[in-house]
Design a protein around this motif. Structure first.
Motif, PDB file in Angstrom:
ATOM      1  N   LEU A   1      60.670   9.682  -8.661  1.00 60.10           N
ATOM      2  CA  LEU A   1      60.908  10.762  -7.736  1.00 60.10           C
ATOM      3  C   LEU A   1      61.811  10.911  -6.763  1.00 60.10           C
ATOM      4  O   LEU A   1      62.837  10.587  -6.970  1.00 60.10           O
ATOM      5  N   PRO A   2      62.863  11.955  -6.244  1.00 60.43           N
ATOM      6  CA  PRO A   2      64.528  12.187  -5.422  1.00 60.43           C
ATOM      7  C   PRO A   2      64.178  11.039  -4.351  1.00 60.43           C
ATOM      8  O   PRO A   2      63.217  11.203  -3.424  1.00 60.43           O
ATOM      9  N   PRO A   3      65.137  10.805  -4.397  1.00 51.67           N
ATOM     10  CA  PRO A   3      65.665   9.594  -2.735  1.00 51.67           C
ATOM     11  C   PRO A   3      64.896   9.754  -1.758  1.00 51.67           C
ATOM     12  O   PRO A   3      64.496   9.405  -1.043  1.00 51.67           O
ATOM     13  N   ASN A   4      64.310  11.534  -1.231  1.00 53.38           N
ATOM     14  CA  ASN A   4      64.848  12.094  -0.101  1.00 53.38           C
ATOM     15  C   ASN A   4      63.756  12.874  -0.358  1.00 53.38           C
ATOM     16  O   ASN A   4      63.235  13.596   0.466  1.00 53.38           O
ATOM     17  N   TYR A   5      62.899  12.589  -1.580  1.00 54.07           N
ATOM     18  CA  TYR A   5      61.030  13.444  -1.215  1.00 54.07           C
ATOM     19  C   TYR A   5      60.235  12.179  -0.979  1.00 54.07           C
ATOM     20  O   TYR A   5      60.037  11.170  -1.518  1.00 54.07           O
ATOM     21  N   SER A   6      59.756  12.646  -0.411  1.00 53.58           N
ATOM     22  CA  SER A   6      57.879  12.031   0.360  1.00 53.58           C
ATOM     23  C   SER A   6      56.640  13.067  -0.309  1.00 53.58           C
ATOM     24  O   SER A   6      56.618  13.934   0.233  1.00 53.58           O
ATOM     25  N   VAL A   7      56.339  12.082  -0.851  1.00 54.22           N
ATOM     26  CA  VAL A   7      55.361  12.473  -1.340  1.00 54.22           C
ATOM     27  C   VAL A   7      53.711  12.978  -0.159  1.00 54.22           C
ATOM     28  O   VAL A   7      53.161  13.659  -0.439  1.00 54.22           O
ATOM     29  N   GLU A   8      53.540  12.178   0.732  1.00 53.46           N
ATOM     30  CA  GLU A   8      53.383  12.068   1.844  1.00 53.46           C
ATOM     31  C   GLU A   8      53.448  13.455   2.571  1.00 53.46           C
ATOM     32  O   GLU A   8      53.032  14.390   2.888  1.00 53.46           O
ATOM     33  N   ASN A   9      54.988  13.152   3.260  1.00 49.87           N
ATOM     34  CA  ASN A   9      55.102  14.693   3.342  1.00 49.87           C
ATOM     35  C   ASN A   9      54.519  16.188   3.156  1.00 49.87           C
ATOM     36  O   ASN A   9      54.399  17.253   3.336  1.00 49.87           O
ATOM     37  N   ALA A  10      55.429  15.990   1.647  1.00 51.76           N
ATOM     38  CA  ALA A  10      54.884  17.423   0.757  1.00 51.76           C
ATOM     39  C   ALA A  10      53.374  17.523   0.702  1.00 51.76           C
ATOM     40  O   ALA A  10      52.884  18.963   0.704  1.00 51.76           O
ATOM     41  N   MET A  11      52.262  16.536   0.626  1.00 50.55           N
ATOM     42  CA  MET A  11      51.354  16.657   0.345  1.00 50.55           C
ATOM     43  C   MET A  11      50.903  17.380   2.038  1.00 50.55           C
ATOM     44  O   MET A  11      49.583  18.315   2.108  1.00 50.55           O
ATOM     45  N   LYS A  12      51.701  16.760   3.026  1.00 46.39           N
ATOM     46  CA  LYS A  12      50.735  17.542   3.965  1.00 46.39           C
ATOM     47  C   LYS A  12      51.337  19.175   4.194  1.00 46.39           C
ATOM     48  O   LYS A  12      50.188  20.158   4.733  1.00 46.39           O
ATOM     49  N   SER A  13      52.167  19.004   3.916  1.00 45.57           N
ATOM     50  CA  SER A  13      52.876  20.903   3.938  1.00 45.57           C
ATOM     51  C   SER A  13      51.984  21.718   2.835  1.00 45.57           C
ATOM     52  O   SER A  13      51.103  22.573   3.022  1.00 45.57           O
ATOM     53  N   ALA A  14      51.283  21.183   1.679  1.00 48.04           N
ATOM     54  CA  ALA A  14      50.580  21.472   0.738  1.00 48.04           C
ATOM     55  C   ALA A  14      49.328  21.784   1.356  1.00 48.04           C
ATOM     56  O   ALA A  14      48.658  23.405   1.405  1.00 48.04           O
ATOM     57  N   TRP A  15      48.685  21.002   2.315  1.00 47.28           N
ATOM     58  CA  TRP A  15      47.304  20.867   2.886  1.00 47.28           C
ATOM     59  C   TRP A  15      47.593  21.749   3.940  1.00 47.28           C
ATOM     60  O   TRP A  15      46.454  22.845   4.239  1.00 47.28           O
ATOM     61  N   LEU A  16      48.849  22.404   4.264  1.00 46.90           N
ATOM     62  CA  LEU A  16      48.681  22.954   5.857  1.00 46.90           C
ATOM     63  C   LEU A  16      48.790  24.416   5.079  1.00 46.90           C
ATOM     64  O   LEU A  16      47.985  25.460   5.583  1.00 46.90           O
ATOM     65  N   ILE A  17      49.468  24.476   4.000  1.00 47.19           N
ATOM     66  CA  ILE A  17      50.009  25.652   2.676  1.00 47.19           C
ATOM     67  C   ILE A  17      48.510  26.682   2.376  1.00 47.19           C
ATOM     68  O   ILE A  17      47.872  28.066   2.808  1.00 47.19           O
ATOM     69  N   LEU A  18      47.660  25.533   1.834  1.00 49.54           N
ATOM     70  CA  LEU A  18      46.330  26.117   1.249  1.00 49.54           C
ATOM     71  C   LEU A  18      45.527  26.351   2.437  1.00 49.54           C
ATOM     72  O   LEU A  18      44.241  26.578   1.557  1.00 49.54           O
ATOM     73  N   GLN A  19      45.437  25.496   3.541  1.00 52.65           N
ATOM     74  CA  GLN A  19      44.159  26.150   4.658  1.00 52.65           C
ATOM     75  C   GLN A  19      44.308  27.792   5.031  1.00 52.65           C
ATOM     76  O   GLN A  19      43.803  27.748   5.056  1.00 52.65           O
ATOM     77  N   ASN A  20      45.680  28.405   4.664  1.00 53.92           N
ATOM     78  CA  ASN A  20      45.832  29.618   5.146  1.00 53.92           C
ATOM     79  C   ASN A  20      46.044  30.325   4.174  1.00 53.92           C
ATOM     80  O   ASN A  20      46.749  31.550   3.918  1.00 53.92           O
ATOM     81  N   THR A  21      46.123  29.516   2.115  1.00 48.99           N
ATOM     82  CA  THR A  21      46.170  31.167   1.507  1.00 48.99           C
ATOM     83  C   THR A  21      44.275  31.483   0.856  1.00 48.99           C
ATOM     84  O   THR A  21      44.070  30.752   0.351  1.00 48.99           O
ATOM     85  N   VAL A  22      45.001  33.166   1.078  1.00 48.52           N
ATOM     86  CA  VAL A  22      43.564  33.212  -0.067  1.00 48.52           C
ATOM     87  C   VAL A  22      43.662  33.720  -1.569  1.00 48.52           C
ATOM     88  O   VAL A  22      45.329  33.994  -1.678  1.00 48.52           O
ATOM     89  N   ASP A  23      42.603  34.157  -1.743  1.00 52.35           N
ATOM     90  CA  ASP A  23      42.676  34.978  -2.974  1.00 52.35           C
ATOM     91  C   ASP A  23      43.705  36.261  -3.352  1.00 52.35           C
ATOM     92  O   ASP A  23      43.039  37.055  -2.147  1.00 52.35           O
ATOM     93  N   LYS A  24      42.987  37.642  -4.170  1.00 48.60           N
ATOM     94  CA  LYS A  24      43.318  38.823  -4.270  1.00 48.60           C
ATOM     95  C   LYS A  24      42.225  39.014  -3.001  1.00 48.60           C
ATOM     96  O   LYS A  24      42.705  40.763  -2.497  1.00 48.60           O
ATOM     97  N   ASP A  25      41.498  38.699  -2.880  1.00 46.79           N
ATOM     98  CA  ASP A  25      39.667  39.591  -2.016  1.00 46.79           C
ATOM     99  C   ASP A  25      39.788  38.770  -1.340  1.00 46.79           C
ATOM    100  O   ASP A  25      39.054  38.985  -0.345  1.00 46.79           O
ATOM    101  N   LYS A  26      40.932  37.954  -0.960  1.00 49.63           N
ATOM    102  CA  LYS A  26      40.880  37.911   0.797  1.00 49.63           C
ATOM    103  C   LYS A  26      39.903  36.190   0.929  1.00 49.63           C
ATOM    104  O   LYS A  26      39.503  36.354   2.042  1.00 49.63           O
ATOM    105  N   LYS A  27      39.521  35.519  -0.097  1.00 46.61           N
ATOM    106  CA  LYS A  27      38.675  35.106  -0.281  1.00 46.61           C
ATOM    107  C   LYS A  27      39.923  33.021   0.022  1.00 46.61           C
ATOM    108  O   LYS A  27      41.024  33.604  -1.112  1.00 46.61           O
TER     109      LYS A  27
END
Length: 305
Positions: free
Chosen positions: A31-57
């Motif tokens: 992985l890139p030297p400045n890449y943190s898997v933990e930080n990326a996963m935390k960011s993804a988890w926060l985004i996923l919790q607020n992501t909805v599909d076409k029907d707002k689910k």
């Protein structure tokens, strides 16, 4: 709901994070030297919790766990972080995919192809623009631009130059007609007044030519590496899911052209835009089960699983 989210995080997010760390510890992934898997996963988890599909689910409720896991794995192995606008999570029916933005495509190209710089410019009517071709490669020899030429209604072309570590260069040039043809493949309805393509034509033109230039090197990179496996896998899954959604949306039309190459991407300003097929005909649930099975196989039987 809270218990369900906690279970998804434990069974999917945490498992994927540990799997990526195993790849790194075994020397299968760098992985890139400045890449943190933990930080990326935390960011993804926060985004996923607020992501909805076409029907707002919520996608965490409506998409399969296997597709969520695969989307997170594709993101992490490519060394990308959605918080940096390097990609988006998009739902196609019950399948979640991670789709790179042009920022993500540049990052992966630098990592996979040894590029040290990638830049793009727009050519306007009235610019002094010249290039030469040597051994099949284009070289920009002159581009003089006056401020009064900068007008989205006067775009003539756009070009992207990739500079490699050994100072080799590759330049791709797209005419305005080629750019518009690429945009015609987009589901964002670029011809609509107020669309991102209309309001930010220069930026979208740069994105389009960057994507095409980088794709040349990503497609020619070594498929044997874990990185490139997930680069190509993510592209293929996203393309297949989008095509399947389009087939179902246009099932009643006389002609459907599904053999196309997606040249453009959905802009970051609409990163939560999702696609979900319309109601299926009675015989078509079998098709959806087939796609879900494919995602499951990739996650359970793919590299390291």
């Amino acid at each position: 709901m809270a218990n369900e989210l906690a279970l998804i995080k434990k069974d999917v997010v945490d498992v994927v994070g540990k799997k990526v760390q195993e790849f790194v510890s075994r020397g299968e992934l760098h992985l890139p030297p400045n890449y943190s898997v933990e930080n990326a996963m935390k960011s993804a988890w926060l985004i996923l919790q607020n992501t909805v599909d076409k029907d707002k689910k919520p996608v965490l409720q409506n998409c399969t766990k296997d597709s969520i896991a695969n989307a997170l794995l594709d993101m992490a192995v490519q060394g990308l972080n959605p918080a940096k606008k390097q990609g988006y999570f998009i739902a196609y029916g019950r399948q979640l995919v991670f789709q790179r933005s042009y920022f993500g495509t540049m990052a992966v190209t630098k990592r996979a192809a040894g590029a040290k710089d990638i830049f793009a410019e727009v050519v306007y009517k009235g610019d002094e623009f010249e290039y030469t071709i040597k051994n099949g490669n284009k070289y920009i020899t002159k581009h003089i631009q006056r401020i009064e030429n900068v007008d989205p209604n006067n775009i003539v072309a756009a070009y992207c130059t990739i500079v490699f570590d050994d100072d080799r260069q590759f330049t791709d040039i797209m005419t305005w007609a080629e750019i518009q043809k690429a945009w015609s493949k987009s589901k964002m309805n670029p011809e609509k007044e107020g669309s991102t393509h209309k309001d930010f034509a220069q930026e979208m033109a740069r994105k389009t030519v960057i994507n095409r230039a980088c794709k040349r090197y990503l497609n020619s990179s070594d498929d044997g590496s874990l990185l490139m496996y997930h680069v190509h896998r993510a592209d293929e899954v996203a393309a297949e899911a989008e095509v399947e959604a389009e087939i179902e949306e246009n099932a009643n039309q006389e002609l459907i052209d599904v053999d196309y190459e997606v040249m453009d991407e959905e802009p970051e300003v609409e990163e939560k835009a999702t696609e979900e097929p319309k109601e299926r005909k009675p015989e078509e649930p079998k098709q959806e089960r087939k796609q879900e099975g494919k995602q499951k196989t990739m996650f359970e039987e793919g590299s390291g699983f």
